[in-house]
Each structure stands twice: as structure tokens, then as C-alpha cells.
Write a protein that holds these residues in place. Sequence first.
Motif, short mmCIF file in Angstrom:
data_model
loop_
_atom_site.label_atom_id
_atom_site.label_comp_id
_atom_site.label_asym_id
_atom_site.label_seq_id
_atom_site.Cartn_x
_atom_site.Cartn_y
_atom_site.Cartn_z
N LEU A 38 0.82 -1.21 0.00
CA LEU A 38 0.00 0.00 0.00
C LEU A 38 0.85 1.27 0.00
CD1 LEU A 38 -2.80 -0.86 2.62
CD2 LEU A 38 -3.03 -0.82 0.14
N GLN A 39 1.89 1.26 0.81
CA GLN A 39 2.58 2.52 1.09
C GLN A 39 3.78 2.78 0.20
OE1 GLN A 39 2.94 1.96 5.50
NE2 GLN A 39 1.57 3.73 5.53
N VAL A 40 4.30 1.73 -0.43
CA VAL A 40 5.45 1.95 -1.30
C VAL A 40 5.06 1.70 -2.76
CG1 VAL A 40 7.82 1.28 -1.82
CG2 VAL A 40 7.01 1.29 0.56
N HIS A 43 1.76 3.58 -3.58
CA HIS A 43 1.68 4.88 -2.90
C HIS A 43 1.14 5.98 -3.80
CE1 HIS A 43 2.60 8.40 -0.57
NE2 HIS A 43 3.41 8.84 -1.50
N TYR A 46 -2.64 5.82 -4.24
CA TYR A 46 -3.41 6.22 -3.07
C TYR A 46 -3.21 7.69 -2.73
CZ TYR A 46 -4.89 1.46 -2.33
OH TYR A 46 -5.48 0.24 -2.50
N GLN A 47 -2.02 8.19 -3.05
CA GLN A 47 -1.76 9.62 -2.85
C GLN A 47 -2.74 10.44 -3.69
OE1 GLN A 47 0.49 11.04 -0.83
NE2 GLN A 47 -0.23 13.06 -1.47
N ALA A 50 -6.20 10.25 -2.32
CA ALA A 50 -6.37 11.10 -1.13
C ALA A 50 -6.53 12.55 -1.54
CB ALA A 50 -5.17 10.93 -0.20
N ARG A 54 -9.66 15.19 -1.07
CA ARG A 54 -9.46 16.39 -0.28
C ARG A 54 -9.78 17.64 -1.06
NH1 ARG A 54 -4.65 19.79 1.02
NH2 ARG A 54 -3.58 19.07 -0.83
N THR B 225 -7.72 2.30 3.44
CA THR B 225 -6.57 1.91 2.61
C THR B 225 -5.99 3.13 1.90
OG1 THR B 225 -8.15 1.21 0.92
CG2 THR B 225 -7.11 -0.52 2.17
N ILE B 226 -6.85 4.07 1.51
CA ILE B 226 -6.32 5.31 0.91
C ILE B 226 -5.44 6.02 1.93
CG2 ILE B 226 -6.94 7.62 0.10
CD1 ILE B 226 -9.42 6.42 -1.19
N ILE B 228 -3.79 4.76 4.49
CA ILE B 228 -2.52 4.04 4.69
C ILE B 228 -1.61 4.24 3.48
CG2 ILE B 228 -1.47 1.77 5.01
CD1 ILE B 228 -4.08 0.93 6.44
N GLY B 229 -2.17 3.99 2.30
CA GLY B 229 -1.38 4.08 1.08
C GLY B 229 -0.79 5.46 0.86
N SER B 230 -1.59 6.48 1.13
CA SER B 230 -1.10 7.83 0.88
C SER B 230 -0.07 8.26 1.91
CB SER B 230 -2.28 8.83 0.84
OG SER B 230 -2.90 8.90 2.11
N GLY B 231 0.02 7.50 3.01
CA GLY B 231 1.01 7.83 4.03
C GLY B 231 2.43 7.65 3.52
N GLY B 232 2.62 6.65 2.65
CA GLY B 232 3.94 6.44 2.07
C GLY B 232 4.97 5.94 3.07
N MET B 233 6.23 6.14 2.73
CA MET B 233 7.34 5.62 3.55
C MET B 233 7.38 6.28 4.93
SD MET B 233 9.28 3.31 2.07
CE MET B 233 11.02 3.47 2.43
N LYS B 236 2.66 11.46 6.51
CA LYS B 236 2.42 12.87 6.20
C LYS B 236 2.77 13.77 7.38
CE LYS B 236 -1.35 11.69 3.06
NZ LYS B 236 -2.80 11.63 2.87
N THR B 242 -4.48 14.09 5.74
CA THR B 242 -5.70 14.72 5.21
C THR B 242 -6.89 13.78 5.36
OG1 THR B 242 -5.17 13.92 3.00
CG2 THR B 242 -4.46 16.14 3.56
N GLN B 243 -6.64 12.50 5.18
CA GLN B 243 -7.74 11.54 5.32
C GLN B 243 -8.28 11.57 6.76
OE1 GLN B 243 -8.72 10.67 2.11
NE2 GLN B 243 -8.92 8.59 2.89
N SER B 262 -1.12 5.29 10.65
CA SER B 262 -0.37 4.85 9.48
C SER B 262 -0.25 5.95 8.44
CB SER B 262 -1.09 3.64 8.87
OG SER B 262 -0.31 3.07 7.87
N GLY B 266 3.46 6.68 8.39
CA GLY B 266 4.02 5.96 7.26
C GLY B 266 4.48 4.55 7.57
N LEU B 267 5.19 3.99 6.60
CA LEU B 267 5.66 2.61 6.72
C LEU B 267 6.60 2.47 7.91
CD1 LEU B 267 5.60 -0.18 5.33
CD2 LEU B 267 7.64 0.50 4.07
#
Lengths: 649, 361
Positions: A38-40, A43, A46-47, A50, A54, B225-226, B228-233, B236, B242-243, B262, B266-267
Motif C-alpha cells: 500500500l505505502q510503497v 503509494h 493512493y496519494q 487522497a 481532499r 486503505t487510501i 494508509i497508502g497515501s502515508g507512504g514511507m 504525512k 488529510t484523510q 499509518s 508511514g511505513l
Amino acid sequence: MEFNNPQEGLDQFRSRITIAGGFVLLCFTLLFGRFVWLQVIKHDYYQTRAEENRISLVPITPNRGLITDRNGVVLARNYSAYTLEITPTQVADIEATIDGLAEFIDISAKDRKRFKKLMDETKRLESLPIRTRLTDQEVAKFIARRFRFPGVDIKARLFRQYPRGAFASHILGYIGRVTERDQGRIEEKEAEANYRGTDHFGKTGLEQRYEFDLHGITGFEQVEVDAGGHPVRTLARTAPIPGNNLTLSIDAKLQEIAEQAFGERRGAMVAIEPATGGILAMVSVPNYDPNQFVDGITTADWEVLNTSADKPMVNRALNGAYPPGSTFKPFMALGALTLGKRTPTQAISDPGFYNFGGHHFRDDKKGGHGSVDMYKSIVVSCDTYYYMLANDMGIDNISSFMGQLGFGSRTGIDIEGESEGVLPSQAWKKKRFRKPEQQKWYAGETISIGIGQGYNAYTPIQLAQATATLANNGVMFRPHLVKYITNAKTGEKTPIEPQPLKTLALKQEHIDFIKNAMVGVNKEGTGARAFKDAGYVAGGKTGTAQVFSYKGAEHKTERMAAHLRDHGLFIAFAPADKPTIALAILVENGGFGAQAAAPIARQVLDYYLLGKLPKGAAPTDEAAKEADEDINDVSDNSNVKDVKKGPGE
Amino acid sequence: MIRNLWLKLIAPIDGPLMGFTALLLLVALFTMASASPERMSTQLVNLGVALVVMRVVAQIPPQRLMRLALPTYLIGILLLVAVALFGDISKGARRWLNLGFMRIQPSELMKIAMPLMLAWYFQKHEAMLRLRDYAVATLLLLLPVALIVKQPDLGTSVLVLAAGFFVIFLAGLPWKIILGLIAAAAGSAPFAWNLLHDYQRQRILTLLDPEKDPLGKGFHIIQSTIAIGSGGMLGKGWGQGTQAQLEFIPERHTDFIFAVYSEEMGLLGNFVLLVLYALLIGRGIMISANAATLFTRLLAGAITLIFFTYAFVNMGMVSGILPVVGVPLPFISYGGTALVTLCLGIGILMSISKNRMLVQK
């Protein structure tokens, strides 16, 4: 069954708990893998999602361009007013909400009906007005009670306004709420993005024809919103660019005089500047008030307009097709000269009728006009001369010559939906009718074509264009209403260039002869009474078009039902030596053209050439000025934002 | 004097366990301050109560706990029956029992009472464990689970079932039976499906394809999931999600608080959290492996694995690999009951840990 000794039990437990520990690590690794996914790996996706969540792009509707006459008199503008709006998707019980609002704000049954209609028509999840033009007190009252009405808001919106009401309504047209059909046009132009947030669209007239010029470019506000869609803060803003302004070739005062000259009568008038094709006035009466359409017309009002016997919604100048009657004669004569079928001096003897195939075609004048040459035939409007001429020319010659003058085809004026009229010919008849015996052209049918009757049916603008072409010595222009378009941002003016459509192959001496004969009409002929002591020289031709014919019998105009009476027509150009205006007038069921239509032409020409006002008319544009002062003008194109905090808060 | 008091106070405390718990609680407060600052003070009170419970329980010797096992279990069953008969209904589920002066959720008690009871039962039959004993244990387990499923409360029943199963598994349930059970479970899945409530089925369907119902049942999973995913490595940043801050994450202070954490951490933050849980669980496993009696071993092992179950089920559902069941993120989600139950578990682990040393001495 098994026996346990303590050590064995402990060992077994330890192996079991180790396995469990391994399972824990496995599960956590799985979770971590999911997080990496999800995060890498995903990413960016999902960014974006988001950000889409927003940021909401809120369109800012541009101000619609203004429409003014050639002298800057405002004919269509915008004004800002508070509206009370309901977002149906946010309100559980709409009826109850409206009832609640009605306790302190005046909401009529008409408002409710209109709102219902809007709700049915609109699919977008937007707020719809239940009441427009709130007073300051009403705004204050609502704000004090706002907490009771979630999903209801006060907004400041720009409204289209036609300050002079029904005046020139057929030229201006009107705007109304965007319908599915309009949406189709927007998509055709690939302008969907630009129309986000726009809820009005030009429906008829110039508002329709120049919709994409008038609309402007929608601005956008990037707003951060929360999950409930409520704005949190503004991130960026792109200002809208107002629509372009239209300046018309119309002279509002001339238009006003012409409209008033019709009085209660139905009819149309088109006045053209021969050298450019610019339309100076275009009347179709009765008019209707385009302001009715802006907020959404009620079904009842629409019924009234649509079913009225006077047909106020029909633009007679472009969509009414009438037999031209005797106004056709000068063009017939011009055709005869051009084709060599007559010389100016060639005379006929008029016994008061023309006999063809055993049928008497009667002249207006009992006993006839005696010896008639071409000049006299125009001045006294001798029918017999043209019965004979038509027979000598033949239908196809007439048809092709008149076709060159623009009869029977669209002029290309900058308003949509213009009618073609009927230019009769053998080919036309073959196409028009289905039965073989009806498809045949009979020579007898040609006779009445010569005096502008029979199958002849032309729009007033075609007649005006032909007159202007004659006045302009055979150089034909495309008639147009818009003189120039002004870019609201840069102030740059784009003129609508006069477009010479073609120069007709006519001899100047022939043209001069016809013009002179038409001057004779107003000097010593059928138009002489109307143009007595004019103070300028105007060429003209009267016409009286038969709507209904009593076969064989004398037709007594006075006794006929109003809608069966003849149409009165008049065409004119002036000053005769160098015409600056050419016009065609039609008064529906007005009777004789000399009585019904020629006096209107006199008033119009008096004002245009001499600045002379008809008796009883306002001396200046004060009426217009008063209307202007009525409401604060927002023609400065200031942008209106939603008023969340209205007065009193 | 003060020093003595302090020593006395921390005497039953297990250092490493306390340390890992404290770190998790710090993460909790830190996240709560971003997700729902207005609930900070309430949660601090909850935390105080939970820590007192932990400290009190840590002092109770395991033998005493063993004596409490049967009565606690029986009371628990009685209360669950009472809930089924007279319970208050809220949000379509009958979970609460109104005692007049307070409302309690007896199923919560079962999370601890269940392993306690089963561990006691196996201890009783330690000398000669027969298949029959496993069968009886299973019945003891399924009775309350059935009552909780009926309420319905899928989250709690999963946790109670897991707690009981861990005891039975650690007590040495033969592998062939475990494998047989797995096969039977797979075979009976269609029947189980029929027993589920509509909304429970919906949750499972939603898990398989959340986008199918983006505005309804899928909304929770999509938005988390958005997040978590948008949090990245690296996330934020605290308070910058923002979520989370714009309220796209539903129940962001309770079951979905992990999405908030998360998104903002981030990760890297997730890794830290997983490591903290792993360390806590690891410490629990050590305590259980060194415990003096079968009862304490089983109890410690089961409690430890419950912590794991909480963490795994919660993070799994928030990140979209498990169906949405109402399981909080242990030590971090807002809510007093769960926090007290968890700290009670920690207290029991500490008690077991101290008593091992006493026995060894």
C-alpha cells in the motif's frame, strides 16, 4: 490416551508456543508486506486518491456578456440577487422544509411549482432556487433561523435581465436552465468543463446564436473539503473571464419607434443598412417578455404564450412566410429588363383583367389602368401588366431570377432557425407534392406568381434583403445583427465584417429605372399619401397580399373575419440617391399596404433620416435610462461568490 | 520511606513487559492527540483505571486466580444468558446489560474468563489428558461463543473463540485433530455462511471487492486503505493526515485509529508499531514458557496470543486483508473497556512472571 510427566508436558508446551510464536511472526510479516504494497508500491495511486478526496474544484461562473445596441443602450445585462436555495440531496423532507421556510419567507404556489419542475429537470446534485430576489429583511430572517434548515442556503447569484422587458425580444431571445438538449450542444463544442457550474444557456435569438461568445470562461477555486463536502479552506483560485459583449447594429430608438408604430397589430419589419447588411431594426410583434424565462417559466405562463392565437413566440421576421403581394412587382420588372422580356417604354393596354385559358385574372382597378408602361405599372401597381409579364417570362425564369435576389433561401442572418419560404418553380412543385397530377406545373399558375400571389411565400427578411440589394445596386450582403464583439478582458473589438455575398449581374440603368419608378410610387402613386411632405426622397412599393380568396366573388375586406383579411406590405429605401436604409414591413391582416404598412415606414424613415419623432413618443431615451437606474447594475463584471455570511450575521 | 513505597509499588511489575506496554501507550496518546484531541482527557482517565487494575491483578498470586476461574466463567455465562433475555439493544445488537447503576458488556469479561476457565480445566486433568478432555474444553468454549455470536458481536466472538482455542492448542490438542478441524471448517464454510447475519456477509463480500459499494459498506475499507497508502514511507506527519483530519476515515479514534497512525507515520511508523507488538508478544511467550504450572503456562500463552489476535485482526481489517469486525487496536484504540481488559491481561502475565521466580527460589 496419554500420560504426562511434568517435563514432557513442559517440552510439549514449549514446542507448541514456539510454533505459535512462528505463526505470529508469519502474520506480522504478511501485514508488513501489505503495508509495503500500500505505502510503497501503490503509494502514488493512493496519494492521488487522497488528493481527489481532499480537493474539490468549485467552478466560478463567469458573468455573461452584455448586449447593447449600436449606441451603447443596454438590452441584456446581469444583476446580482440573493436566492434561497435548497440542495435536494441534503434535505430529507423537501415539502416540510419548504413549509417551514414559508412561515417567514413569502413562497408562492408558483415558486413551489417552479421548484418542482427544476427538480424534475435537474439531475446534477446541485442546489436549486426556491425563491429568487430575496429582500434584505428576508435574508436576515432566514439567517436567524438557518440552524433549523440544513441543506438550505442563501446564495448571491447573477441573473440575466432584459431591462426593457418585451422590447426587441425576438432579436435578443432568452436564456433558460440547461436542458439535456443544451448539454448535447455543450458536448458537441467540447465545452463541458467550461460549463461546470453554469446553469443557464441561450435558448433563442442572439442569446442562443452567440451563446459561446457570451458565456465567458469559467474560473475555478481549489477548495479543501472534509468528508462531508464542507469547504475547509481555499487553496488556489483562477478568476473567471467574463463573456464577450455584443454590440448590435440595431438602433434601439429606431426599433422602439417601429415597434410602437405597429400598435396592437401583428406583423414584422426588417430595416437593413444596404451597404453593410447591418440590421438597424428587426420587429416581430407581438413580443413576449424574455425575463419570464430566466428563473424558469411556469407551465401556466408557457401555455399562455404558446397557445395564444397571436403567436407571440414566433419570430415573424424570420419564420413567417407570406406572399409578398405587389411588393414583388419591382423585382419582376427588374427581371423583365434583365432578361430582355420588356423595355421600359413598352406599354400594354389594361382592360381591367387578363384572360388566360378562359379564366379572368382581375385587376385591382375596375375597368383597368388604360395604357400602362413599366414606370406606370409600378407606380399604380397594375396587376394586368404583371399577369402578362409572368406569362411571358415563364415560371422557371421568374424562379431563377428571384432566387438570385435571395427569395426562397435563408439569408444567413445571425439567428438560428430561419425559414426558407417558398420560391415556386417546376422543380419545387415536383418535390413538394406527391400525386403526379399535383406535381405538374400549370401555365395558369404562373400568372398570379407575377403579382406576388400564388405559391409565393417569403420571409420579411428576404424581402428586406432583396430591397437592400436593389438599393445597393445589386451588391448583396449577408444581413447581421451583431456589429462587433468586444472581448470583456482586453477590450479588443472584433467587428463582424460586412460580407458581400455576391454582386448580381444587373445593368445599372435597369436598377436606376426601377429605383426611379419606386420613387414615383411615393411621389405620385400608392405611397404618395403616406410620404406627403417627407423632406427626403424615398423609394417604396406597397403590397396587399391576399390571404383568402372568395372564388369569383368580389371580396369585401370589411366583412371578412380579422384573420382572413389581407396582409398589408410595404418595402422602401431612402434617401433614393444614396440609400442608407432599406426596409420591408408586413402587417398581418392589416388590409391595404398603403394604409397599414406605408405609414409605419414613414415614421421609421422620418426618425432615421431626420431624427423626427412620431407624435406622442418620448423625446429622448429617457425611458431606457429610467429602466437602467432601476436596479444596481453589475455590468462591471465583478464576480459574485457564495454568500455564506449574509447581512445580519 | 518513599523509596520503600516505590519499591513496594513496582515489586510485582515485570520490567520488560511494562516497558513495551508503556511504549505502546505512548504511541496511543500520541495518536489520540492527532485523531481526536477532545477525547484525550477521558482516555487518560481510562488509562489510569486500567493501570490500577493491572497493578492490583499483578499482585494476585496465580493460585488465587485459579480459584476464581470456575466462578468467573459461570458468572460470565449467566450474564450472557441474561443479556440474551433482558439485554439492551443498541445499533441492532443486544450486547449490554443494564444493572441499574451501570451498563456492562459481559462478552468483554469472557475474553479473560475463557482462557482462565480452560487453563483451570486442563490443570485439573493434567495428569492424564484424554481426547474427552479436549472435547469437554471445546464445549466449554463454544457455549459462550455461541451466545456472543447470537448478540450479534462477531469481533468479540472471534476473540473469545481464539482465546479458548489457544488454550486447547497449547494444551497439546493432537495435530491430526487440528488438521481434521481445518478440513471440516473448510467443508462447512457454506453452512456457516448461511448462519451469518446479512451485514456480516456483506462485510466479507465488501472485503473481496470494496469498490463495488464505494458509498456504502466499502467506504470504510476504501478510505482506510487510501489513508494508509497515501502515508507512504515516512507518513504525512503528525496531525497532517488529510484523510484523518478531514474526517474521511470513519471511526478514526476507535477501530480505525490505525489508519490515522499509518497515514501520519508511514511505513516506518508501522514497522515500529509491529516491532513493539512483537516484543510484547515475545515477552509474553517467554513468561509462558517459563511459567511454573500448566495452568499459568496455558493462561499466559493464551493471553499473549490474544494480544496478537487483537493486533493482527485490527491491522488486517484496516488495511483491507481481513473483513471488518469490531476489534480495537490493542492499547491504542479509544475506549475504556478494552483498555481495562488488556491491562488486566498484562497484570495476569506479570503475576505469572513473578510467581515463576518465587517457585524457582
